[in-house]
Scaffold this motif. Sequence first.
Motif, PDB file in Angstrom:
ATOM      1  N   ASP A  62       1.155 -10.581   2.999  1.00 51.34           N
ATOM      2  CA  ASP A  62      -0.622 -10.176   3.901  1.00 51.34           C
ATOM      3  C   ASP A  62      -0.666  -9.257   3.918  1.00 51.34           C
ATOM      4  OD1 ASP A  62      -0.138 -12.907   3.553  1.00 51.34           O
ATOM      5  OD2 ASP A  62       0.395 -13.182   5.532  1.00 51.34           O
ATOM      6  N   LYS A  63       0.204  -8.031   4.525  1.00 50.55           N
ATOM      7  CA  LYS A  63       0.267  -6.946   4.485  1.00 50.55           C
ATOM      8  C   LYS A  63       0.296  -5.597   3.490  1.00 50.55           C
ATOM      9  CE  LYS A  63       2.083  -7.339   9.460  1.00 50.55           C
ATOM     10  NZ  LYS A  63       2.597  -6.758  10.127  1.00 50.55           N
ATOM     11  N   HIS A  64       0.285  -6.207   2.493  1.00 45.45           N
ATOM     12  CA  HIS A  64       0.603  -5.150   1.022  1.00 45.45           C
ATOM     13  C   HIS A  64      -0.955  -4.713   0.011  1.00 45.45           C
ATOM     14  CE1 HIS A  64       4.466  -7.537  -0.022  1.00 45.45           C
ATOM     15  NE2 HIS A  64       4.641  -7.043   0.809  1.00 45.45           N
ATOM     16  N   ALA A  65      -1.786  -4.946   1.004  1.00 52.21           N
ATOM     17  CA  ALA A  65      -2.735  -3.840   0.604  1.00 52.21           C
ATOM     18  C   ALA A  65      -3.346  -3.617   1.582  1.00 52.21           C
ATOM     19  CB  ALA A  65      -4.672  -5.563   0.245  1.00 52.21           C
ATOM     20  N   VAL A  66      -3.852  -2.059   1.190  1.00 52.51           N
ATOM     21  CA  VAL A  66      -5.044  -1.452   1.782  1.00 52.51           C
ATOM     22  C   VAL A  66      -6.376  -0.637   1.558  1.00 52.51           C
ATOM     23  CG1 VAL A  66      -2.284   0.510   1.285  1.00 52.51           C
ATOM     24  CG2 VAL A  66      -3.546   0.350  -0.087  1.00 52.51           C
ATOM     25  N   GLU A 247       3.156   1.946  -1.077  1.00 49.98           N
ATOM     26  CA  GLU A 247       3.216   2.042  -2.315  1.00 49.98           C
ATOM     27  C   GLU A 247       4.321   1.440  -2.860  1.00 49.98           C
ATOM     28  OE1 GLU A 247       5.166   6.882  -1.982  1.00 49.98           O
ATOM     29  OE2 GLU A 247       3.730   6.257  -0.122  1.00 49.98           O
ATOM     30  N   GLY A 248       5.643   0.907  -1.298  1.00 50.14           N
ATOM     31  CA  GLY A 248       6.437   0.092  -1.782  1.00 50.14           C
ATOM     32  C   GLY A 248       6.431  -0.692  -3.093  1.00 50.14           C
ATOM     33  N   LEU A 249       5.268  -1.181  -3.988  1.00 41.08           N
ATOM     34  CA  LEU A 249       4.799  -2.128  -4.795  1.00 41.08           C
ATOM     35  C   LEU A 249       4.639  -1.054  -6.173  1.00 41.08           C
ATOM     36  CD1 LEU A 249       2.356  -4.278  -3.396  1.00 41.08           C
ATOM     37  CD2 LEU A 249       4.565  -4.861  -3.480  1.00 41.08           C
ATOM     38  N   SER A 250       5.377   0.115  -5.759  1.00 41.33           N
ATOM     39  CA  SER A 250       4.360   0.066  -7.311  1.00 41.33           C
ATOM     40  C   SER A 250       5.622   2.058  -7.168  1.00 41.33           C
ATOM     41  CB  SER A 250       3.511   1.103  -8.066  1.00 41.33           C
ATOM     42  OG  SER A 250       2.791   1.888  -7.176  1.00 41.33           O
TER      43      SER A 250
END
Length: 537
Positions: A62-66, A247-250
């Motif tokens: 739930d906290k991956h969006a910026v 940033e950790g998703l990419s």
Amino acid sequence: AGIMGGLDIDFGRPPLPASGPLAVGKKEMEHIRRVYDENAAGKKLSSIISPREDAQMFRSIDKHAVPCECITELYELLWRWGHRNTDQPGFAKNFGFAIPDTIVIVKGRPYAWYFISKKDGSLLRKSDGNLSLGMVEKKLCRDRVEGESPICATWYPVASQFPEARCHSQTAEFLSVTGCRDFLANLRMSHSGIIQGFVEPYGVSNFLVRTVQYHSQTSLCVRTNRSLLVGGRGNVFDRCATFEGWEGLSSSCSRYRSHGQPYMEELVLEAGEMLNQRIEQERVRQMLFLEPTQHVALHFKVTKNNMLFFIYASVVSEREVILQTRPQLLMRDSCMTEDLPCQALLPGGTARKAPPNEAPACAKRRQERQAEAQRALEDVGRLLDGGGYGSASREGSLPPIGGGQGSYELSGGGGSYANSSRSRRPLSERRSGGYKAGPSVLPKMAYARPEVPMVPFQVNSLQHSLQEAGRYEYLPPFLGQEAIKQPLIVPSSSRSEPSGGGGGGGGGSTGPPHSARQPTGSAAFASLSARSEPSGG
């Protein structure tokens, strides 16, 4: 031309600015270094935040969006700029990129719809009669074919300095066919932003290319999602997010490398430079009331058919711009531009480089010295062998430089060179090895030494003495016999004149004292002694 989706597009380089990158001041460079140091100190063990917080972020969903907001006014400006050139209406020909179907939403209602014409490639805007949510749903929410990405659209909230004009949510959303229908059905007054058709990326993962400009220097950053776009694990957002998510998703890279698109990096940089110039000319920063520490970032995407699309523009902080422009700024630091003291002492610290396919200067100088020494040895050998050089005579002058070897004789008022066939004897016969010419510090003349008659002498061999054989300066017998030269002609001044009176009285005069080294035990010495005695009466 003609490789971007069937459009006749010219990939020529647009005109670059006349002025180069501005010099970075000392205070600004100190601020840039401080930003780099803080960024490096904040990341422990090459983590994004910290190892513990990174693990918590990966487990959370739930906290991956910026926050990610777009500048909607830029599409209106692009549409106006595209209609200024009436001779060439193709938008991609003029700007080097295209725009996907983009619908601007203002307070929950469609405001404008921008798309590329299939007829001539120009950027058009739909009329009010075709601007409805039903038409938007029909265009975006079509059935997906097998192997196609399930993502059909992307939602970006609007960026504004006024709180009442902004959307209630500042995060982007990636919509599937079902999700897009639900999103369009649930639009309300607080929704302001754009709904854009999803562009299929070049590759198996979603990516975006961002360009920023700092001190007239354009930099590039490619961020690629770590998950597969089709069939990957995780929800839709985690498989698609690049700059829109954590940033950790990419993964990030400062270069765009693709063997199938070797020209694309230059094309992206040229498009970013050109678009930044237009933004400065139209005073977009002043129109958006941006602060000096805020910058405009442009985001692009490359498709499978080698077509470049402009996705959106956002407002980023100066810290992000400095971190992205790090390679360019480091090369303009004073430690890279100023001359280092005593840099010539470092390996490669001098500008005196060896040309390609040639020997270094030091090797050339060594070869020249060796060749000169070899020529000098050959000249000395020819002089000792009695060889000569033919040369014209010059009256009343010294032998010319480069003249032949031999004596210079005068005959009938004219000079001529006479080669001497008689070879000179060595200066000493203490060594049986003979004379060998070697390098000398004495100056060398181009002409031969004048002939000087040699004094007649007699060589007398000395007897080998066993008592003296142990001394270091006494030569052993196998190196040759010890010899002494005895002159056969004695000047008159060295002889003693007989006295006028008789007898062996004290009136007779004696000759000069003998030299320090006199021959002993030889007939020549006896005759010389007898010759030097005064005659008695």
